[in-house]
Write a protein that holds these residues in place. Structure first.
Motif, PDB file in Angstrom:
ATOM      1  N   MET A 245       0.835  -1.202   0.000  1.00  0.00           N
ATOM      2  CA  MET A 245       0.000   0.000   0.000  1.00  0.00           C
ATOM      3  C   MET A 245       0.867   1.247   0.000  1.00  0.00           C
ATOM      4  SD  MET A 245      -2.979  -1.038   2.733  1.00  0.00           S
ATOM      5  CE  MET A 245      -3.980  -2.514   2.455  1.00  0.00           C
ATOM      6  N   GLY A 246       0.425   2.260  -0.718  1.00  0.00           N
ATOM      7  CA  GLY A 246       1.097   3.544  -0.745  1.00  0.00           C
ATOM      8  C   GLY A 246       0.138   4.598  -1.267  1.00  0.00           C
ATOM      9  N   VAL A 247       0.009   5.698  -0.560  1.00  0.00           N
ATOM     10  CA  VAL A 247      -1.030   6.685  -0.868  1.00  0.00           C
ATOM     11  C   VAL A 247      -0.445   8.089  -0.854  1.00  0.00           C
ATOM     12  CG1 VAL A 247      -3.149   7.739   0.070  1.00  0.00           C
ATOM     13  CG2 VAL A 247      -2.912   5.256   0.018  1.00  0.00           C
ATOM     14  N   LYS A 248      -0.999   8.950  -1.690  1.00  0.00           N
ATOM     15  CA  LYS A 248      -0.760  10.396  -1.591  1.00  0.00           C
ATOM     16  C   LYS A 248      -2.055  11.016  -1.091  1.00  0.00           C
ATOM     17  CE  LYS A 248      -0.037  14.555  -4.427  1.00  0.00           C
ATOM     18  NZ  LYS A 248       0.975  15.213  -3.583  1.00  0.00           N
ATOM     19  N   CYS A 249      -1.941  11.969  -0.168  1.00  0.00           N
ATOM     20  CA  CYS A 249      -3.130  12.616   0.383  1.00  0.00           C
ATOM     21  C   CYS A 249      -2.877  14.113   0.521  1.00  0.00           C
ATOM     22  CB  CYS A 249      -3.461  12.002   1.748  1.00  0.00           C
ATOM     23  SG  CYS A 249      -4.977  12.618   2.495  1.00  0.00           S
ATOM     24  N   THR A 250      -3.726  14.915  -0.111  1.00  0.00           N
ATOM     25  CA  THR A 250      -3.643  16.373  -0.035  1.00  0.00           C
ATOM     26  C   THR A 250      -5.025  16.930   0.289  1.00  0.00           C
ATOM     27  OG1 THR A 250      -1.884  16.422  -1.713  1.00  0.00           O
ATOM     28  CG2 THR A 250      -3.059  18.487  -1.284  1.00  0.00           C
ATOM     29  N   ARG A 251      -5.109  17.744   1.334  1.00  0.00           N
ATOM     30  CA  ARG A 251      -6.406  18.284   1.781  1.00  0.00           C
ATOM     31  C   ARG A 251      -7.425  17.164   1.963  1.00  0.00           C
ATOM     32  NH1 ARG A 251      -7.292  23.841   1.187  1.00  0.00           N
ATOM     33  NH2 ARG A 251      -9.507  23.424   0.883  1.00  0.00           N
ATOM     34  N   PHE A 252      -6.940  16.021   2.411  1.00  0.00           N
ATOM     35  CA  PHE A 252      -7.749  14.827   2.683  1.00  0.00           C
ATOM     36  C   PHE A 252      -8.246  14.124   1.421  1.00  0.00           C
ATOM     37  CE2 PHE A 252      -8.093  17.210   6.666  1.00  0.00           C
ATOM     38  CZ  PHE A 252      -7.752  16.229   7.583  1.00  0.00           C
ATOM     39  N   VAL A 253      -7.806  14.544   0.240  1.00  0.00           N
ATOM     40  CA  VAL A 253      -8.149  13.845  -1.000  1.00  0.00           C
ATOM     41  C   VAL A 253      -7.020  12.861  -1.317  1.00  0.00           C
ATOM     42  CG1 VAL A 253      -8.585  14.083  -3.476  1.00  0.00           C
ATOM     43  CG2 VAL A 253      -9.546  15.743  -1.870  1.00  0.00           C
ATOM     44  N   THR A 254      -7.380  11.628  -1.680  1.00  0.00           N
ATOM     45  CA  THR A 254      -6.400  10.563  -1.866  1.00  0.00           C
ATOM     46  C   THR A 254      -6.196  10.197  -3.331  1.00  0.00           C
ATOM     47  OG1 THR A 254      -8.010   8.745  -1.760  1.00  0.00           O
ATOM     48  CG2 THR A 254      -7.121   9.563   0.331  1.00  0.00           C
ATOM     49  N   MET A 255      -4.999   9.638  -3.605  1.00  0.00           N
ATOM     50  CA  MET A 255      -4.748   8.956  -4.870  1.00  0.00           C
ATOM     51  C   MET A 255      -3.755   7.828  -4.596  1.00  0.00           C
ATOM     52  SD  MET A 255      -2.310  11.639  -7.017  1.00  0.00           S
ATOM     53  CE  MET A 255      -1.989  10.497  -8.366  1.00  0.00           C
ATOM     54  N   HIS A 256      -3.488   6.997  -5.601  1.00  0.00           N
ATOM     55  CA  HIS A 256      -2.753   5.746  -5.441  1.00  0.00           C
ATOM     56  C   HIS A 256      -3.541   4.852  -4.479  1.00  0.00           C
ATOM     57  CE1 HIS A 256       0.425   7.250  -7.924  1.00  0.00           C
ATOM     58  NE2 HIS A 256       0.621   8.296  -7.124  1.00  0.00           N
ATOM     59  N   GLY A 257      -2.954   3.784  -3.972  1.00  0.00           N
ATOM     60  CA  GLY A 257      -3.745   2.896  -3.132  1.00  0.00           C
ATOM     61  C   GLY A 257      -3.029   1.609  -2.785  1.00  0.00           C
ATOM     62  N   LEU A 258      -3.475   0.490  -3.378  1.00  0.00           N
ATOM     63  CA  LEU A 258      -2.945  -0.809  -2.964  1.00  0.00           C
ATOM     64  C   LEU A 258      -2.721  -1.731  -4.157  1.00  0.00           C
ATOM     65  CD1 LEU A 258      -5.398  -3.161  -3.064  1.00  0.00           C
ATOM     66  CD2 LEU A 258      -6.265  -1.735  -1.199  1.00  0.00           C
ATOM     67  N   ALA A 259      -1.891  -2.747  -3.921  1.00  0.00           N
ATOM     68  CA  ALA A 259      -1.598  -3.771  -4.920  1.00  0.00           C
ATOM     69  C   ALA A 259      -1.625  -5.122  -4.228  1.00  0.00           C
ATOM     70  CB  ALA A 259      -0.237  -3.528  -5.562  1.00  0.00           C
ATOM     71  N   LEU A 260      -2.595  -5.958  -4.580  1.00  0.00           N
ATOM     72  CA  LEU A 260      -2.775  -7.273  -3.975  1.00  0.00           C
ATOM     73  C   LEU A 260      -2.294  -8.348  -4.946  1.00  0.00           C
ATOM     74  CD1 LEU A 260      -3.953  -9.205  -1.803  1.00  0.00           C
ATOM     75  CD2 LEU A 260      -6.144  -9.051  -3.053  1.00  0.00           C
ATOM     76  N   ASN A 261      -1.351  -9.157  -4.503  1.00  0.00           N
ATOM     77  CA  ASN A 261      -0.857 -10.255  -5.335  1.00  0.00           C
ATOM     78  C   ASN A 261      -1.885 -11.383  -5.361  1.00  0.00           C
ATOM     79  OD1 ASN A 261       1.602  -8.924  -5.800  1.00  0.00           O
ATOM     80  ND2 ASN A 261       2.505  -9.793  -3.937  1.00  0.00           N
ATOM     81  N   VAL A 262      -2.487 -11.585  -6.511  1.00  0.00           N
ATOM     82  CA  VAL A 262      -3.503 -12.632  -6.677  1.00  0.00           C
ATOM     83  C   VAL A 262      -2.865 -13.840  -7.356  1.00  0.00           C
ATOM     84  CG1 VAL A 262      -5.770 -13.208  -7.622  1.00  0.00           C
ATOM     85  CG2 VAL A 262      -5.312 -10.876  -6.793  1.00  0.00           C
ATOM     86  N   ASN A 263      -2.529 -13.679  -8.639  1.00  0.00           N
ATOM     87  CA  ASN A 263      -1.850 -14.739  -9.391  1.00  0.00           C
ATOM     88  C   ASN A 263      -0.514 -14.233  -9.938  1.00  0.00           C
ATOM     89  OD1 ASN A 263      -4.217 -16.457  -9.135  1.00  0.00           O
ATOM     90  ND2 ASN A 263      -5.150 -15.217 -10.745  1.00  0.00           N
ATOM     91  N   THR A 264       0.102 -13.316  -9.232  1.00  0.00           N
ATOM     92  CA  THR A 264       1.297 -12.613  -9.688  1.00  0.00           C
ATOM     93  C   THR A 264       2.492 -13.542  -9.878  1.00  0.00           C
ATOM     94  OG1 THR A 264       0.494 -10.843  -8.244  1.00  0.00           O
ATOM     95  CG2 THR A 264       2.670 -10.544  -9.230  1.00  0.00           C
ATOM     96  N   ASP A 265       3.298 -13.272 -10.915  1.00  0.00           N
ATOM     97  CA  ASP A 265       4.582 -13.951 -11.079  1.00  0.00           C
ATOM     98  C   ASP A 265       5.544 -13.346 -10.057  1.00  0.00           C
ATOM     99  OD1 ASP A 265       7.018 -15.009 -11.765  1.00  0.00           O
ATOM    100  OD2 ASP A 265       7.028 -14.256 -13.826  1.00  0.00           O
ATOM    101  N   LEU A 266       5.761 -14.052  -8.976  1.00  0.00           N
ATOM    102  CA  LEU A 266       6.529 -13.498  -7.860  1.00  0.00           C
ATOM    103  C   LEU A 266       8.014 -13.378  -8.159  1.00  0.00           C
ATOM    104  CD1 LEU A 266       4.745 -15.353  -4.920  1.00  0.00           C
ATOM    105  CD2 LEU A 266       4.331 -13.026  -5.745  1.00  0.00           C
ATOM    106  N   SER A 267       8.479 -14.013  -9.230  1.00  0.00           N
ATOM    107  CA  SER A 267       9.897 -13.895  -9.578  1.00  0.00           C
ATOM    108  C   SER A 267      10.261 -12.453  -9.932  1.00  0.00           C
ATOM    109  CB  SER A 267      10.251 -14.828 -10.741  1.00  0.00           C
ATOM    110  OG  SER A 267       9.612 -14.414 -11.944  1.00  0.00           O
ATOM    111  N   ALA A 268       9.265 -11.653 -10.330  1.00  0.00           N
ATOM    112  CA  ALA A 268       9.523 -10.249 -10.676  1.00  0.00           C
ATOM    113  C   ALA A 268      10.030  -9.460  -9.475  1.00  0.00           C
ATOM    114  CB  ALA A 268       8.256  -9.608 -11.236  1.00  0.00           C
ATOM    115  N   PHE A 269       9.711  -9.914  -8.266  1.00  0.00           N
ATOM    116  CA  PHE A 269      10.156  -9.207  -7.067  1.00  0.00           C
ATOM    117  C   PHE A 269      11.641  -9.429  -6.784  1.00  0.00           C
ATOM    118  CE2 PHE A 269       5.578  -9.348  -6.410  1.00  0.00           C
ATOM    119  CZ  PHE A 269       5.310  -8.086  -5.902  1.00  0.00           C
ATOM    120  N   SER A 270      12.266 -10.383  -7.481  1.00  0.00           N
ATOM    121  CA  SER A 270      13.695 -10.621  -7.265  1.00  0.00           C
ATOM    122  C   SER A 270      14.545  -9.464  -7.792  1.00  0.00           C
ATOM    123  CB  SER A 270      14.126 -11.927  -7.936  1.00  0.00           C
ATOM    124  OG  SER A 270      14.034 -11.821  -9.355  1.00  0.00           O
ATOM    125  N   ALA A 271      13.949  -8.588  -8.579  1.00  0.00           N
ATOM    126  CA  ALA A 271      14.671  -7.438  -9.131  1.00  0.00           C
ATOM    127  C   ALA A 271      14.703  -6.254  -8.177  1.00  0.00           C
ATOM    128  CB  ALA A 271      14.046  -7.010 -10.457  1.00  0.00           C
TER     129      ALA A 271
END
Length: 224
Positions: free
Chosen positions: A145-171
């Motif tokens: 999770m990672g968010v930007k918040c200005t004047r209480f307005v948000t953007m960005h959010g979350l990334a949930l690994n569902v069927n992700t190729d986890l080898s990509a995280f080795s980089a």
């Protein structure tokens, strides 16, 4: 599948529009959620450490990926096929919560979703996101999770690994950690999960917790 830069630009346009509407007070703030999957990309938070990218340009090119520094909090993470991303663009003030309460609620949404798969997700101190195997040698992250918040307005959010190729995280050193692993719903369950079911279930849980009666996957936009 969507290009990261394209959705990033959409987010910025919506975010700036929501800020302008809130400042003018001319009409109610409309809220949005963008949800889907990205083509391979690494994103680095505004204050993230570039040394946590372990791959050189040649390796990134082979993956068809790039690394982009963006304006959210947090360090470096990976986005790609098989991973659900959700970017709520909402006014926290209208919900009566602050940024900490918001992050807690996002984490609660993911923990409830994971319980549908008999996966026990947990929060850990000083590390935003959802983890499996808390306080064990096999502690591993399933949702960043990672968010930007200005004047209480948000953007960005979350990334949930569902069927992700986890080898990509080795980089990378995921989220800046060198001593923790990553996992996915598919890995924990031993078989792939339906991405559409996961997305619908997340929106259902999010809608209930944040007080929406009609948020759905067809338009991703509702006025409160």
């Amino acid at each position: 599948m969507c290009d990261y830069r394209e959705i990033w630009e959409v987010q910025k346009q919506i975010f700036n529009g929501l800020l302008a509407l809130k400042k003018s007070k001319e009409k109610p703030v409309e809220e949005f959620m963008l949800i889907g999957e990205h083509s391979p990309v690494y994103t680095l938070g505004f204050h993230g450490n570039a040394a946590n990218l372990l791959a050189d340009e040649k390796r990134l090119a082979k993956m068809g990926a790039e690394c982009i520094r963006i304006e959210r909090g947090g360090d470096i993470t990976y986005h790609g096929p098989g991973q659900m991303i959700a970017y709520p663009l909402i006014d926290l003030e209208s919900h009566g919560i602050g940024i900490k309460g918001y992050m807690d609620m996002l984490e609660d949404c993911i923990m409830e979703l994971l319980s549908d798969f008999d996966i026990y997700g947990e929060k850990i101190d000083n590390a935003i996101g959802i983890w499996i195997g808390k306080n064990t040698p096999e502690e591993r992250k399933i949702c960043a999770m990672g968010v930007k918040c200005t004047r209480f307005v948000t953007m960005h959010g979350l990334a949930l690994n569902v069927n992700t190729d986890l080898s990509a995280f080795s980089a990378i050193n995921p989220c800046g950690f060198v001593d923790k692993g990553v996992t996915s719903i598919a890995r924990e369950c031993g078989s792939p999960a339906s991405m559409e079911e996961v997305k619908h279930r997340f929106v259902e849980i999010f809608s209930r917790k944040f007080g929406y009666s009609d948020l759905d996957l067809s338009s991703y936009s509702r006025s409160r």
